[in-house]
Design an enzyme around this catalytic site. Structure first.
Site, PDB file in Angstrom:
ATOM      1  N   LYS A   1     -38.936  -4.046  -6.982  1.00  0.00           N
ATOM      2  CA  LYS A   1     -38.096  -3.966  -7.574  1.00  0.00           C
ATOM      3  C   LYS A   1     -38.074  -5.019  -9.323  1.00  0.00           C
ATOM      4  O   LYS A   1     -38.254  -5.968  -9.393  1.00  0.00           O
ATOM      5  CB  LYS A   1     -37.682  -4.937  -6.771  1.00  0.00           C
TER       6      LYS A   1
HETATM    7  O1  G3P Z   1     -27.955  -5.178  -3.719  1.00  0.00           O
HETATM    8  C1  G3P Z   1     -27.428  -6.493  -4.730  1.00  0.00           C
HETATM    9  C2  G3P Z   1     -26.653  -7.232  -4.497  1.00  0.00           C
HETATM   10  O2  G3P Z   1     -27.437  -8.016  -3.360  1.00  0.00           O
HETATM   11  C3  G3P Z   1     -26.302  -7.711  -5.278  1.00  0.00           C
HETATM   12  O3  G3P Z   1     -24.891  -7.991  -4.842  1.00  0.00           O
HETATM   13  O4  G3P Z   1     -22.738  -9.600  -3.643  1.00  0.00           O
HETATM   14  O5  G3P Z   1     -24.173 -10.106  -4.776  1.00  0.00           O
HETATM   15  O6  G3P Z   1     -22.864  -9.072  -5.941  1.00  0.00           O
HETATM   16  P1  G3P Z   1     -22.820  -8.887  -4.306  1.00  0.00           P
END
Ligand code: G3P
Length: 217
Positions: free
Chosen positions: A83
């Site tokens: 990634k």
């Molecule tokens: O897949 C990316 C994710 O882990 C981020 O999620 O909810 O932190 O925006 P969030």
């Protein structure tokens, strides 16, 4: 649509994996922190459990650093997906790694132009963050539609991996648009099974069954 689980919590992954719900896993530095585990150790455990792609994120910001970290992470297992952030150095590393057959997930994508660049750089997956756009009152799913259109216009094979999913509706909308993959926290995936009318209906059936006085076994 493939389901990836967005977590480094091995117990949560196992529960969904046993049900055949896990086509892959995504992690990031925040999820590693949350797990409290060593990145290589926990990623290896996940890779042993799940046969699909498991994203492990580089933390270097420069091309050389990304390439060294990618080489180290790739040693963990054959199903590792590197990634990389959607920066110029990240795109450069993406181009190099995918040319050599390594799977790459380009993350932190917030615009269709960024997604177009990732596809040109040969990314295996592009991760647009819908929840974080919604947080800013920008429609995250509109971005997914735009990327779908652009990729289809030119036959790009980069898979759209919808990320930063917060709700079951995000999963439905991603599937309606035709996203290739959605990565979601385990709770969101389990939440897709919930409906108030299912619960109410069951309550009624159980009450009526009780009144019949019957038993099946
Ligand atoms: O897949 C990316 C994710 O882990 C981020 O999620 O909810 O932190 O925006 P969030």
């Amino acid at each position: 649509m493939k389901f990836f689980v967005d977590t480094a919590d091995v117990d949560a992954i196992r529960e969904l994996n046993d049900l055949g719900m896990v086509d892959g896993v995504t992690t990031n530095p925040s999820l590693i922190l949350k797990s409290g585990r060593d990145i290589k150790e926990v990623t290896k455990e996940i890779c042993d459990m799940v046969s699909g792609p498991v994203s492990a994120e580089c933390v270097a910001l420069d091309y050389d650093g990304m390439m060294s970290e990618a080489a180290e992470l790739a040693k963990i297992a054959d199903n590792i997906t590197i990634k990389l952030p959607l920066t110029w150095d990240g795109l450069k590393a993406c181009k190099e790694l995918t040319s050599n057959g390594t799977m790459v997930n380009v993350t932190l994508c917030f615009s269709a132009n960024q997604a177009l660049l990732a596809a040109k750089a040969g990314a295996t997956f592009i991760s647009p963050f819908v929840g974080r756009l919604d947080d800013l009152n920008v429609d995250g799913m509109e971005l997914i539609s735009d990327i779908r259109t652009i990729y289809d216009n030119y036959g790009f094979e980069t898979q759209i991996l919808v990320a930063s999913i917060r709700t079951a509706n995000h999963m439905k909308d991603a599937a309606l648009i035709g996203a290739d993959v959605a990565t979601a926290p385990p709770g969101v995936i389990k939440g897709m099974a919930k409906h108030i009318l299912t619960d109410k209906g069951l309550e009624q059936f159980m009450a009526d069954w009780e009144k019949t006085g019957q038993k099946i076994v």
